[in-house]
Write a protein that holds these residues in place. Structure first.
Motif, PDB file in Angstrom:
ATOM      1  N   ALA A  68       5.903  39.113 -23.721  1.00 15.27           N
ATOM      2  CA  ALA A  68       7.000  38.187 -24.234  1.00 15.27           C
ATOM      3  C   ALA A  68       7.632  38.131 -22.734  1.00 15.27           C
ATOM      4  O   ALA A  68       8.029  36.389 -22.544  1.00 15.27           O
ATOM      5  N   ASP A  69       8.059  38.554 -22.086  1.00 14.83           N
ATOM      6  CA  ASP A  69       8.931  38.384 -20.313  1.00 14.83           C
ATOM      7  C   ASP A  69       8.114  37.445 -19.696  1.00 14.83           C
ATOM      8  O   ASP A  69       8.243  36.228 -19.165  1.00 14.83           O
ATOM      9  N   GLY A  70       6.770  37.904 -19.732  1.00 11.90           N
ATOM     10  CA  GLY A  70       5.657  37.606 -18.749  1.00 11.90           C
ATOM     11  C   GLY A  70       5.894  35.824 -19.123  1.00 11.90           C
ATOM     12  O   GLY A  70       5.776  34.885 -18.169  1.00 11.90           O
ATOM     13  N   ILE A  71       5.681  35.237 -20.407  1.00 11.75           N
ATOM     14  CA  ILE A  71       5.318  33.945 -21.292  1.00 11.75           C
ATOM     15  C   ILE A  71       6.960  33.086 -20.890  1.00 11.75           C
ATOM     16  O   ILE A  71       6.028  32.088 -20.130  1.00 11.75           O
ATOM     17  N   SER A  72       7.380  33.612 -21.261  1.00 11.81           N
ATOM     18  CA  SER A  72       8.358  32.886 -21.060  1.00 11.81           C
ATOM     19  C   SER A  72       9.185  32.831 -19.554  1.00 11.81           C
ATOM     20  O   SER A  72       9.487  31.676 -18.999  1.00 11.81           O
ATOM     21  N   SER A 106       6.359  32.280 -17.168  1.00  9.34           N
ATOM     22  CA  SER A 106       5.296  31.484 -16.054  1.00  9.34           C
ATOM     23  C   SER A 106       5.766  30.155 -17.311  1.00  9.34           C
ATOM     24  O   SER A 106       5.533  29.480 -16.304  1.00  9.34           O
ATOM     25  N   ILE A 107       6.303  30.128 -18.031  1.00 17.85           N
ATOM     26  CA  ILE A 107       6.993  28.477 -18.579  1.00 17.85           C
ATOM     27  C   ILE A 107       7.770  28.324 -17.635  1.00 17.85           C
ATOM     28  O   ILE A 107       8.198  26.724 -16.967  1.00 17.85           O
ATOM     29  N   MET A 108       8.772  28.766 -17.116  1.00 16.20           N
ATOM     30  CA  MET A 108      10.234  28.643 -16.561  1.00 16.20           C
ATOM     31  C   MET A 108       9.746  28.771 -15.186  1.00 16.20           C
ATOM     32  O   MET A 108      10.018  27.556 -14.174  1.00 16.20           O
ATOM     33  N   THR A 109       8.621  29.296 -14.427  1.00 16.04           N
ATOM     34  CA  THR A 109       7.966  29.639 -13.346  1.00 16.04           C
ATOM     35  C   THR A 109       9.693  30.195 -12.350  1.00 16.04           C
ATOM     36  O   THR A 109      10.886  30.063 -12.845  1.00 16.04           O
ATOM     37  N   VAL A 110       8.716  30.798 -11.583  1.00 19.57           N
ATOM     38  CA  VAL A 110      10.007  31.954 -10.637  1.00 19.57           C
ATOM     39  C   VAL A 110      11.150  29.979 -10.223  1.00 19.57           C
ATOM     40  O   VAL A 110      12.068  31.028 -10.068  1.00 19.57           O
ATOM     41  N   LYS A 111      11.090  29.727  -9.899  1.00 18.58           N
ATOM     42  CA  LYS A 111      11.880  28.567  -9.326  1.00 18.58           C
ATOM     43  C   LYS A 111      12.919  28.545 -10.329  1.00 18.58           C
ATOM     44  O   LYS A 111      14.098  28.314  -9.932  1.00 18.58           O
ATOM     45  N   TYR A 112      12.880  28.422 -11.676  1.00 17.17           N
ATOM     46  CA  TYR A 112      14.056  28.851 -12.321  1.00 17.17           C
ATOM     47  C   TYR A 112      14.302  30.242 -12.706  1.00 17.17           C
ATOM     48  O   TYR A 112      15.420  29.957 -13.324  1.00 17.17           O
ATOM     49  N   ARG A 118      -1.134  36.637 -22.807  1.00 22.80           N
ATOM     50  CA  ARG A 118      -0.539  36.308 -21.729  1.00 22.80           C
ATOM     51  C   ARG A 118       0.011  34.709 -22.147  1.00 22.80           C
ATOM     52  O   ARG A 118       0.533  34.097 -21.703  1.00 22.80           O
ATOM     53  N   ASN A 119      -1.469  34.327 -22.321  1.00 23.33           N
ATOM     54  CA  ASN A 119      -1.642  32.310 -22.974  1.00 23.33           C
ATOM     55  C   ASN A 119      -2.972  32.548 -23.193  1.00 23.33           C
ATOM     56  O   ASN A 119      -3.776  33.798 -23.486  1.00 23.33           O
ATOM     57  N   VAL A 120      -3.132  31.244 -24.261  1.00 23.15           N
ATOM     58  CA  VAL A 120      -4.016  31.296 -25.424  1.00 23.15           C
ATOM     59  C   VAL A 120      -5.102  29.988 -24.296  1.00 23.15           C
ATOM     60  O   VAL A 120      -3.478  28.596 -24.111  1.00 23.15           O
ATOM     61  N   ASN A 149      -4.834  24.274 -22.724  1.00 24.22           N
ATOM     62  CA  ASN A 149      -4.256  25.519 -21.891  1.00 24.22           C
ATOM     63  C   ASN A 149      -2.717  25.067 -22.637  1.00 24.22           C
ATOM     64  O   ASN A 149      -1.748  24.655 -21.322  1.00 24.22           O
ATOM     65  N   ILE A 150      -1.630  26.247 -23.510  1.00 22.05           N
ATOM     66  CA  ILE A 150      -1.514  25.696 -23.514  1.00 22.05           C
ATOM     67  C   ILE A 150      -0.091  26.310 -22.567  1.00 22.05           C
ATOM     68  O   ILE A 150       1.003  25.451 -22.311  1.00 22.05           O
ATOM     69  N   GLY A 151      -0.056  27.413 -22.162  1.00 25.10           N
ATOM     70  CA  GLY A 151       0.882  28.121 -21.015  1.00 25.10           C
ATOM     71  C   GLY A 151       1.054  26.404 -20.286  1.00 25.10           C
ATOM     72  O   GLY A 151       2.384  26.812 -19.507  1.00 25.10           O
ATOM     73  N   LYS A 152      -0.202  26.431 -19.069  1.00 28.06           N
ATOM     74  CA  LYS A 152       0.235  25.574 -18.743  1.00 28.06           C
ATOM     75  C   LYS A 152       0.777  24.227 -19.375  1.00 28.06           C
ATOM     76  O   LYS A 152       1.699  23.087 -18.199  1.00 28.06           O
ATOM     77  N   LEU A 153       0.710  23.745 -20.455  1.00 30.95           N
ATOM     78  CA  LEU A 153       1.456  22.370 -21.331  1.00 30.95           C
ATOM     79  C   LEU A 153       2.800  22.160 -21.168  1.00 30.95           C
ATOM     80  O   LEU A 153       3.267  21.977 -20.619  1.00 30.95           O
ATOM     81  N   PHE A 154       3.667  24.125 -21.557  1.00 30.38           N
ATOM     82  CA  PHE A 154       4.850  24.073 -21.583  1.00 30.38           C
ATOM     83  C   PHE A 154       4.841  24.437 -20.430  1.00 30.38           C
ATOM     84  O   PHE A 154       6.751  23.474 -20.108  1.00 30.38           O
ATOM     85  N   ARG A 155       4.512  24.576 -19.382  1.00 29.37           N
ATOM     86  CA  ARG A 155       5.141  25.105 -17.556  1.00 29.37           C
ATOM     87  C   ARG A 155       5.265  23.120 -17.246  1.00 29.37           C
ATOM     88  O   ARG A 155       6.267  23.544 -16.907  1.00 29.37           O
ATOM     89  N   ASP A 156       4.361  22.802 -17.390  1.00 25.67           N
ATOM     90  CA  ASP A 156       4.873  21.654 -16.912  1.00 25.67           C
ATOM     91  C   ASP A 156       6.265  20.234 -17.349  1.00 25.67           C
ATOM     92  O   ASP A 156       6.582  20.102 -17.326  1.00 25.67           O
TER      93      ASP A 156
END
Length: 217
Positions: free
Chosen positions: A71-75, A77-83, A162-164, A170-177
């Motif tokens: 959970a923590d890693g995915i959240s 990752s979506i926010m990125t370190v910047k946020y 961590r991702n699917v 790429n779901i992680g990248k989709l939501f990160r963007d």
């Protein structure tokens, strides 16, 4: 239009914001295979109830999928370190909850329409380190076979998702963007972006809808 299969599988992300412990000693493949089998068996037994009682469906997903997700890693990752480094614990928790519920809203019904035509889980690609991937082939309602790939990380000796990547998306990248774009549009207002996340999930769904289906040959 994006296939019912792909939209259904995306609901697996609904459990990303949960924390729990996986069964000890499981291989990465066992984690994916066991969780998938339990989820599909539960859906087969309770599908009609879930169609009329969304909260019961939501609770079942939490129970089955929660133990195998980072959970923590995915959240973060979506926010990125910047946020994420600027977010308070309360903001992180609120983002996780909004993310989870919005995914249920937009993708949950599609999962209920899947009739389990067939799923094959491949062996993990090496488990010597703390990161691996497990492939899956899913037969859709139309008979086509679609690829899914899970990225797993080892935390506390247990494998967590961590991702699917579903059918090439790429779901992680989709939501990160999507998160980064929302922050720009909202003037870097983290609370506004978190509170409006359901709309961002809808936009991500529209972006996925425009991607052509790619079945396994």
């Amino acid at each position: 239009m994006i296939s019912i299969l792909r939209r259904g599988l995306l609901v697996l992300l609904a459990a990303f914001p949960l924390l729990a412990m996986a069964a000890p000693g499981q291989s990465a493949r066992d984690v994916v295979q066991g969780t998938t089998s339990e989820l599909l068996a539960d859906l087969k037994a309770n599908k009609e109830q879930y169609k009329s009682n969304p909260q019961a469906f939501y609770d079942a997903l939490n129970r089955i999928l929660g133990p195998v997700v980072d959970a923590d890693g995915i959240s973060k990752s979506i926010m990125t370190v910047k946020y994420s480094r600027k977010a308070t614990p309360e903001q992180m928790q609120r983002f996780q909850e909004n993310f989870k519920r919005s995914l249920m809203q937009f993708y949950g019904n599609a999962l209920l329409e899947y009739n389990n035509q067939g799923i094959t889980v491949d062996p993990a690609k090496g488990e010597e380190g703390d990161r691996t991937s497990v492939g899956m082939k899913v037969t859709g309602n139309n008979g086509a076979v679609y690829p899914v790939q899970y990225t797993l990380v080892k935390l506390g000796g247990e494998w967590k998702v961590r991702n699917v990547i579903v059918n090439g998306i790429n779901i992680g990248k989709l939501f990160r963007d999507q998160f980064a774009d929302a922050m720009q549009r909202n003037g870097n207002d983290l609370d506004k972006t978190i509170d409006g996340w359901a709309g961002e999930v809808a936009k991500a769904k529209e972006a996925a809808d425009k991607s052509p289906d790619k079945e396994v040959k």
